[in-house]
Structure formats: C-alpha cells, structure tokens
Design a protein around this motif. Structure first.
Motif: not given
Length: 549
Positions: A68, A166, A168
C-alpha cells in the motif's frame, strides 16, 4: 530481539491506526477471572497531534506482503525494522501490563504475514491464551484482515469485543490505485458477515432466554461468548485521494445504514513514504479531519441528513465554521427560536446546544420560565447559542446584527485560550509512556522538595494537628526507650516503634496492658533504671526511621 524491543517497534507502528475508542461493551468482573469492561472502560492517552489512543495498541507483526502506497509497513519499505510477537509473548505481555494497572484492554492489529488466514490464526491463538488460560475478561478490539475466511472470522468474533475492517480509502478507484493488493469485495464481505453474525447471535440468545419447555434445562459445560458485543468499526484515510467531504459523508452514512457500523473513523493522511501516487504535500489535514468528525456526530446523534450538513455544489466542509453553525447560517429564516416553547428536535439544531443541553432545557422549562441566568447554569455554550435564541421573547444576542456576515464573524472568531483552573499546574505535558518515569508534584513532596513538602514541616498546619503530632512523638519516644507510664508489662519485650506514628493506643504494648488490666493480672513495678530514665532523662526526638519503620 527481546520483548521490550519488539514492543517499542510494534507499538510505534500501530500509532497510525486511530480506529479505537471507548469499549462500548459492559461486562462485570467474575470470581476466578481477570478484568472487566465498562462502557468507557479503556485507558486513553493523547498523542502530540491530539489523537486519542489506547495505552497498549500494538501490531502482532509489522511484516506485510501488501504494498500500500500510504503505509509505512509496506513490503517495499526496506528501512523499517521487521519483527513479530509470538502469541504467548503478546498474551503474557498484556496480562503483565494489566496486573500493573497500566492498561484495561488490548487493541490488536497486524500486518499481513504470508496471507490473511495465517495472520488471523496467530491473532486467534493470542486471544485464546488471554481468554481461556488467563481468563481475561477485559476489553479486546481486534482488526479483521481483509480476505480472511468466514470460519476464522467467526472464531475471532467470539473472542473479541469489537471487530473492525479498515475501509482504507473512500472509493474503489483510489483503493485500486494506492492499495492494489486489496479490493472492495475483500473489505465489504467481512463487514456484512460481521453484521449477520451479530444479528444471528442476538436472536439465538434471545430465544435461549425464553423458557419454551417445562423440562429442566441442561447447562452447557462452557458458555459460548457473544459475537463482537461492542459491534464493528472502520477507518478511512483522508487526504491521500481526491474524494470530497460530500462523498466521504455519504459513504459513512451508507455504512451506518447497510452494515450496522458503530463508528466510522477518519484519519488525516500522514506522508511517511515517497511515492508518485501520493499527494506532493507535507501538510496534515487535521482541521479537515476534525470537521468530518463533527459532521459525523450530527448524522449519528442530532438527526441531520448528509444533504443538510453539506451540499453537492459545495462538496467540502467550511474550515472556519463548524458544520452545525454553517447550517444555521444558511437557514436564518428558522431563527431565532424561543427556548421556552421550541421542540426538542429544534433545540438540537441550535449551535451551542448539545443533546444533554437540549434535554435539560426541556426538563427545566416545565417548572419555570427560562432566562439567561438559568441557561448558563444548564451548561450550554451560551456565547454561541445566544445568537440564535430568544428567552421569554427577548433576543439574547443583543449587540450583534442578525445577518449572515455578522453572525459568521462571531462564530468564526478563534476562542480565547487560557489555563483552565488549578489543574493546569499539575498537567504532565506529552503522551504517557510505558517505559519512562514521569516526575510529579506528589513525588517531589515525598522527597522533601516543592511547595507540598512545606506542609510536612509545619507550615500551614493547624494547632489541633500539631497537638496530635506531639502526642504521637511522645508515644514513639516511650516505645523507643522501652518504658511505659506506671511500669513495664510482664513478659513484654522491648516495644517496637509504632509504624507511621499511629499513636499509643495502636501499639502492641498498649494492647497488652489493656488485656492484663481486664484480666486482673499483677503488674510488675518498673525497674529503677526505667524510673530514672522516665523521670530525669530527656529523651531525644524520634528520627524518621522510627516514625516510618
């Protein structure tokens, strides 16, 4: 690498996750178990940028196979030292901190080591040691890894009080661009499974609570834990992608409606990596994060709709005025309102009046007409509320023109800062640390330093306290010399000094003297040496070692 070094690395790596708050669950202590949970039962600390975080918030590991762009633990970041807790290490560490009263719960997240199922298995092993071996009943918040199989997610949910997946980023396009190893399906599917499992667990427990047969029920060997009794939450990163506040709030509202989300957290993007896909700025949008939390509160507790809080033509929240005040400025035709007659729902929309304040106003006006002095006593933010209300027909915001420009100038003005009360002198700056010893005024007083130490030396003490101090000192002197008024107790050895100056009545010699008198036993006359010592000699003052033996 020892446990302390692992804790330092993994606790620092977990600081970017803000999806933790008060527990939201309630569970009392039980004999034979360790810990309990209250609705606001998690110890909190505050980081330098104002975030509220738990004291023990760690990663199981910062090893991660994902890349990520915004994450400091991404696989392509070779500068980060990598480590991992063994399940037994982390469980014992948590119990050790709990027994020392450092923490009241555990926030457990993790990087993805090997794959999602392997990581979840390690988390389950850790929580099983806590729940079943240590019988820990405290609060546990566990992060569900996207892509985890439904069977493992079900086991994890029966061990944790709250689960979170999450989100995100606020859109699938941004997720594909900045987190290519994750997908919308792998994130939303666990959310829906958690919602379905919570509903099924609640229905099952409600059915089992009803008596549907006259036969004697057979209790199971071990009661099954509820599935995530504190619900689920999620987190979005704000500022790493171009989505507007209008889009983010609509997404949050849909999560509350569709998957039963308890809380949506917003985390301002922190630039920790150099990547061409990320914004080329070092500014942290903490003010934007704050405005989103305010708008989220309006959606959850004040009955506002997203289109009322923010309009599609102005997709970003006003950075100078909070969302509630901005709505009031855009709807001045509904103000000012009369606090003595306005309904509860209307009071909630007045800037400066919260849920608690609106309830108190409705309750208080049943008995008397409310005026300015009464409203101030109710604890509302009167300086803001007075611009939009009337009290018994009189406009409370006199001196300010009732126009959008004048009111906005009042609401956008920064509040006057200052030190609030004497507690500011005792405040310890900075975030609480598990490894450092922090000096306090109380510790300085024990060492004989600081203003509080003067009280122990006679300054500011009353005549009564000095009288009793003198009585205790004389008692300690007599004990140290091994003599008592009127003679020595037969069979008693030299009397030991009284701990903490507790006085003559609490000493072993005095208790023995009372018992002998009540039984009519013979008292031996005091020895000549003792009589001469008590009559003529002047004993020395007791030392601190005598008083605090």
């Amino acid at each position: 690498m020892d446990v302390a070094e692992k804790l330092e690395i993994l606790a620092d790596a977990a600081k970017y996750d803000v999806a933790c708050t008060s527990s939201g669950a309630s569970r009392s202590a039980r004999k034979g178990s360790l810990g309990s949970v209250s609705q606001a039962g998690i110890c909190h600390s505050f980081s330098a940028d104002g975030r509220c975080i738990t004291l023990l918030k760690v990663l199981l590991t910062n090893v991660c196979v994902c890349d990520c762009a915004y994450c400091v633990n991404r696989v392509s970041n070779e500068e980060v030292p990598r480590t991992a807790f063994r399940p037994r290490e982390l469980a014992d560490l948590t119990i050790g901190f709990y027994r020392r009263n450092y923490i009241e719960g555990l926030f457990l997240s993790s990087g993805v080591i090997r794959n999602a199922d392997f990581t979840t298995e390690l988390m389950i092993q850790t929580l099983e040691i806590l729940r079943y071996e240590h019988r820990f009943r405290g609060y546990i918040h566990a992060k569900a890894v996207p892509g985890t199989s439904p069977e493992l997610l079900d086991r994890l949910g029966h061990l944790a009080d709250r689960l979170s997946v999450n989100l995100e980023l606020p859109s699938a396009q941004s997720l594909k661009r900045l987190a290519p190893d994750k997908s919308r399906t792998s994130i939303l599917s666990p959310m829906r499974q958690i919602m379905a499992s919570m509903a099924e667990d609640a229905d099952t427990r409600a059915l089992m609570g009803k008596r549907t047969t006259y036969l004697t029920p057979v209790a199971p060997k071990r009661k099954t834990r509820a599935f995530a009794p504190a619900g689920q939450s999620t987190q979005m990163i704000i500022g790493a992608s171009p989505e507007s506040d209008h889009h983010i709030l609509n997404l949050a509202a849909s999560l509350y409606r569709s998957v039963g989300m308890r809380r949506v957290f917003f985390s301002a993007y922190l630039p920790v990596n150099d990547d061409a896909r990320l914004p080329a700025t070092d500014a942290v949008q903490l003010n934007r994060e704050h405005r989103l939390y305010q708008a989220d509160w309006l959606l959850r507790f004040y009955g506002f709709d997203v289109d009322e809080v923010i309009e599609a033509r102005n997709p970003f929240l006003d950075p100078l005025v909070d969302p509630k005040a901005n709505w009031a400025l855009n709807h001045l035709e509904q103000f000012p309102i009369e606090v003595n007659t306005a309904p509860y729902e209307t009071l909630l929309r007045v800037p400066g009046i919260g849920v608690r304040g609106a309830k108190l106003i409705v309750r208080a006006r049943r008995h008397a007409t409310l005026r300015e002095d009464t409203l101030r006593k109710l604890g509302i933010a009167y300086k803001r509320a007075r611009l939009f209300i009337t009290c018994d027909g009189h406009y409370a915001g006199q001196g300010v023109d009732f126009t959008r420009e004048a009111l906005r100038a009042q609401l956008a003005a920064p509040p006057e800062g200052g030190r609030h009360g004497r507690r500011a002198d005792k405040t310890i700056p900075g975030q609480l640390s598990l490894f450092e010893s922090v000096d306090t005024p109380e510790k300085a007083a024990i060492r004989g330093e600081g203003p509080k130490a003067a009280l122990g030396k006679g300054a500011g003490r009353t005549a009564e306290s000095n009288y009793w101090d003198a009585r205790r000192a004389k008692a300690c002197e007599r004990e140290a010399l091994g003599s008592m008024p009127g003679g020595t107790i037969v069979g008693d050895a030299a009397l030991s000094p009284s701990p903490c100056g507790s006085g003559l009545a609490d000493t072993p010699g005095a208790g023995a003297e009372k018992r002998l008198r009540s039984r009519g036993r013979r008292r031996a006359p005091a020895s000549p040496d003792a009589r001469s010592a008590s009559a003529g000699a002047t004993p020395s003052k007791p030392t601190p070692e005598m008083l605090f033996a």
